[in-house]
Enzyme design. Structure first.
Site, PDB file in Angstrom:
ATOM      1  CE  LYS A  71      -9.258  -8.686  11.157  1.00  0.00           C
ATOM      2  NZ  LYS A  71      -7.857  -8.593  11.573  1.00  0.00           N
TER       3      LYS A  71
ATOM      4  CD  GLU B  75      -5.579   1.465  -0.378  1.00  0.00           C
ATOM      5  OE1 GLU B  75      -4.837   0.823  -1.174  1.00  0.00           O
ATOM      6  OE2 GLU B  75      -5.216   1.877   0.720  1.00  0.00           O
TER       7      GLU B  75
ATOM      8  CB  CYS C 140      -0.985  -0.100  -0.758  1.00  0.00           C
ATOM      9  SG  CYS C 140      -1.622   1.414  -0.056  1.00  0.00           S
TER      10      CYS C 140
ATOM     11  CD  GLU D 251       1.195  -4.851  -2.658  1.00  0.00           C
ATOM     12  OE1 GLU D 251       0.403  -5.734  -2.277  1.00  0.00           O
ATOM     13  OE2 GLU D 251       0.957  -3.644  -2.555  1.00  0.00           O
TER      14      GLU D 251
HETATM   15  P1  NAI Z   1      -4.125  -9.399   4.399  1.00  0.00           P
HETATM   16  O1  NAI Z   1      -4.875  -8.850   3.259  1.00  0.00           O
HETATM   17  O2  NAI Z   1      -4.298 -10.840   4.763  1.00  0.00           O
HETATM   18  O3  NAI Z   1      -4.496  -8.572   5.734  1.00  0.00           O
HETATM   19  C1  NAI Z   1      -5.216  -7.365   5.781  1.00  0.00           C
HETATM   20  C2  NAI Z   1      -6.351  -7.458   6.797  1.00  0.00           C
HETATM   21  O4  NAI Z   1      -7.328  -8.391   6.341  1.00  0.00           O
HETATM   22  C3  NAI Z   1      -5.938  -7.958   8.184  1.00  0.00           C
HETATM   23  O5  NAI Z   1      -6.676  -7.244   9.149  1.00  0.00           O
HETATM   24  C4  NAI Z   1      -6.358  -9.416   8.150  1.00  0.00           C
HETATM   25  O6  NAI Z   1      -6.612  -9.946   9.421  1.00  0.00           O
HETATM   26  C5  NAI Z   1      -7.629  -9.360   7.340  1.00  0.00           C
HETATM   27  N1  NAI Z   1      -8.033 -10.598   6.676  1.00  0.00           N
HETATM   28  C6  NAI Z   1      -7.253 -11.640   6.277  1.00  0.00           C
HETATM   29  N2  NAI Z   1      -8.000 -12.580   5.675  1.00  0.00           N
HETATM   30  C7  NAI Z   1      -9.277 -12.139   5.689  1.00  0.00           C
HETATM   31  C8  NAI Z   1     -10.516 -12.661   5.200  1.00  0.00           C
HETATM   32  N3  NAI Z   1     -10.586 -13.825   4.579  1.00  0.00           N
HETATM   33  N4  NAI Z   1     -11.632 -11.926   5.367  1.00  0.00           N
HETATM   34  C9  NAI Z   1     -11.590 -10.733   5.977  1.00  0.00           C
HETATM   35  N5  NAI Z   1     -10.457 -10.189   6.468  1.00  0.00           N
HETATM   36  C10 NAI Z   1      -9.312 -10.878   6.323  1.00  0.00           C
HETATM   37  O7  NAI Z   1      -2.610  -9.074   4.184  1.00  0.00           O
HETATM   38  P2  NAI Z   1      -1.311  -9.906   4.728  1.00  0.00           P
HETATM   39  O8  NAI Z   1      -1.519 -11.361   4.565  1.00  0.00           O
HETATM   40  O9  NAI Z   1      -1.001  -9.411   6.066  1.00  0.00           O
HETATM   41  O10 NAI Z   1      -0.202  -9.429   3.707  1.00  0.00           O
HETATM   42  C11 NAI Z   1      -0.027 -10.111   2.476  1.00  0.00           C
HETATM   43  C12 NAI Z   1       0.329  -9.163   1.375  1.00  0.00           C
HETATM   44  O11 NAI Z   1      -0.735  -8.245   1.178  1.00  0.00           O
HETATM   45  C13 NAI Z   1       1.529  -8.276   1.628  1.00  0.00           C
HETATM   46  O12 NAI Z   1       2.699  -8.926   1.301  1.00  0.00           O
HETATM   47  C14 NAI Z   1       1.239  -7.111   0.740  1.00  0.00           C
HETATM   48  O13 NAI Z   1       1.683  -7.396  -0.560  1.00  0.00           O
HETATM   49  C15 NAI Z   1      -0.256  -7.004   0.734  1.00  0.00           C
HETATM   50  N6  NAI Z   1      -0.768  -5.956   1.628  1.00  0.00           N
HETATM   51  C16 NAI Z   1      -1.262  -4.817   1.071  1.00  0.00           C
HETATM   52  C17 NAI Z   1      -1.705  -3.802   1.870  1.00  0.00           C
HETATM   53  C18 NAI Z   1      -2.232  -2.536   1.305  1.00  0.00           C
HETATM   54  O14 NAI Z   1      -2.229  -1.522   1.986  1.00  0.00           O
HETATM   55  N7  NAI Z   1      -2.751  -2.525   0.115  1.00  0.00           N
HETATM   56  C19 NAI Z   1      -1.635  -3.875   3.335  1.00  0.00           C
HETATM   57  C20 NAI Z   1      -1.166  -5.147   3.824  1.00  0.00           C
HETATM   58  C21 NAI Z   1      -0.731  -6.117   2.986  1.00  0.00           C
END
Ligand code: NAI
Ligand code: MG
Length: 499
Positions: free
Chosen positions: A204, A278, A312, A409
């Protein structure tokens, strides 16, 4: 995040000592979009076919540089996920697991070559849907995507050499959930090793950046990969949760926020699913007084303003030795004034658009929090486009270790600056956050690099550089930055059971 803020943050326009605008004016150099196709809407990719979502619901994605709708994706719900998992299971137990490993490798090599052939199209779409500068998607993202497929293609028929004395067996059906900061690259990090080891996948992409994943699905079809080996389903958090909780999935691989990573870990506790996570980071860059300063300044620019700080492992904290702090900060400010912020499709652009309205609001909120915590703010004078989500590259000085902007972050083009006197103080400050993904050290002395590097609690330590990636290097975090490693030989072990 705290809701109580006393002052309202307004972007500032500090005067620079030099008139950079007149020195650094470039004519626009937009990348052409003639060769890319964006359909009106995209279906789910299940069992080698593009199928409509069972509930008939679609959601739209915007181009963050214009704020306008780009296209629509299907929303996968429980029934669709079930269908995708069944198709992955059938492929795993049927044709795919019976293929000779070298034939699996051939499919991966074919995917890698086709990605190279269509690199320009993928790069443009990545920039349109996600806001990153074309120079990055063209020169960093897509070449690394192909490199990952090439690298893991090479391992497909050599797994017994990767694990001497053991018999590596595929795990089964892998559910993979990826974020929006490196959409196609994160897809490659997940799919390439999984397939090389003989697994099948249900992946996804993130809801704001699913376009290149759907384009990749078209490529998978063209490459003749057996049906059901790669399934791509679109949707937001709920769709992700359906994957995590599906009973017939053997392994979950997730990249994203620490908040969601913790939810996933809790959902998986007590099940026999394997998982790798990650998550977030708060990387520090330690600059010693003996460092080559100009080189370090260039490194800092790359560490935090690359991809709008949506990294990240971004170097989001500068920890600089007191004796050179003023010099480094002045050079940094001067260099920031030359950054070109704007249209991601312009080849001159250094800093593109913030990925989504949500993230734009998050970063602005952190700037406000920083100011309320007493930070001084410096931003480049650059003009921002009238539409879309743009934030000026920003420095926050006069911050302390306990400030939220130093601990949490931000995931935007925002660098906090602290100073140190002794090496021990630098190490303590660098290690004092809940994260441990990456750090950087700048010094002229090799011995110092090894001494400091060995004391930094992070999966990656870069020396005299930052944000360098290679498929052969393992990547992953300590503490709240995650569980497991991706990339390199270590990345294979996440996709095999060893007998
Ligand atoms: P997120 O963690 O919600 O999104 C990442 C993925 O997880 C997306 O595909 C999303 O649809 C999915 N997701 C969301 N809730 C889920 C759940 N309950 N179960 C399974 N999958 C789920 O990140 P978001 O809200 O877009 O960004 C929030 C913060 O996260 C950012 O401000 C940043 O600080 C951090 N982030 C860190 C990343 C990294 O590479 N470590 C990448 C993206 C965001
Ligand atoms: Mg988008």
């Amino acid at each position: 995040m705290s809701e109580t803020t006393e002052t309202t943050y307004k972007p500032t326009s500090p005067n620079s000592k030099l008139d950079f605008a007149s020195v650094w004016e470039y004519d626009p150099a937009p990348e052409s979009t003639d060769h890319v196709e964006v359909k009106e809407k995209y279906e789910l990719f299940i069992d080698g076919k593009f199928v409509k979502p069972s509930k008939g619901r679609y959601f739209s994605t915007t181009n963050p540089a214009t704020g306008k709708k780009l296209t629509e994706f299907a929303e996968a719900t429980q029934k669709d996920i079930d269908k995708a998992v069944k198709s992955a299971r059938k492929a795993f137990e049927g044709e795919w697991s019976e293929l000779a490993p070298k034939t699996r490798g051939k499919y991966l090599f074919r995917i890698a070559r086709m990605l190279q052939e269509r690199a320009r199209e993928f790069a443009v779409l990545e920039s349109m849907d996600g806001g990153k500068p074309i120079r990055e998607s063209r020169d960093v993202d897509i070449p690394l995507v192909a490199a990952h497929f090439f690298y893991y293609a090479g391992w497909a028929d050599k797994l017994e050499y990767a694990f001497p004395g053991k018999t590596p067996e595929p795990i089964g059906v892998c559910g993979q959930i990826i974020p929006w900061n490196f959409p196609l690259l994160m897809l490659a990090w997940k799919i390439a090793p999984a397939l090389a080891c003989g697994n099948t996948v249900v992946l996804k992409p993130a809801e704001t950046t699913s376009l290149t994943a759907m384009k990749f699905a078209e490529l998978v079809k063209d490459a003749g990969v057996p049906d059901g080996v790669i399934n791509i389903v679109t949707g937001a958090g709920q769709t992700g949760a359906e994957i995590v909780n599906h009973k017939d999935i053997d392994k979950i691989a997730f990249t994203g926020s620490t908040r969601v990573g913790k939810i996933i870990q809790q959902s998986l506790a007590g099940t026999d699913k394997r998982y790798s996570l990650e998550l977030g980071g708060k990387g520090a860059m330690i600059i010693f007084e003996d460092a080559p300063i100009d080189q370090a300044v260039e490194g800092i620019i790359n560490a935090i303003f690359f991809n709008q700080g949506h990294v990240c492992c971004a170097g989001s904290r500068l920890i600089v030795q007191e004796s050179v702090a003023d010099k480094v900060v002045q050079k940094l400010k001067d260099r920031m004034q030359t950054l070109v912020v704007g249209d991601p499709l312009d080849k001159n652009t250094d800093v593109g658009a913030i990925n989504s309205e949500n993230q734009f609001n998050t970063v602005n909120k952190y700037l406000e929090i920083g100011i309320n915590e007493g930070a001084d703010i410096y931003q480049c004078d650059c003009e921002l486009p009238a539409d879309g989500y743009f934030i000026r590259p920003t420095l926050l000085t006069n911050v302390s270790q306990s400030n939220r902007v130093v601990q949490e972050e931000i995931f935007g083009p925002v660098l906090t600056i602290q100073t140190f006197r002794t090496a021990d103080e630098a190490i303590t400050k660098a290690n004092n956050t809940p994260y441990g993904l990456a750090n950087g050290v700048w010094t002229d002395k090799g011995s110092k690099i090894f001494k400091i590097g060995s004391k930094l609690r992070s999966g990656v330590v870069w020396a005299n550089t930052y944000n360098k990636f290679d498929p052969t290097s393992p990547f992953g975090g300590y503490k709240e930055s995650g569980v497991g490693r991706e990339g390199g030989l270590q990345g294979l072990s996440a996709y095999v059971n060893l007998k």
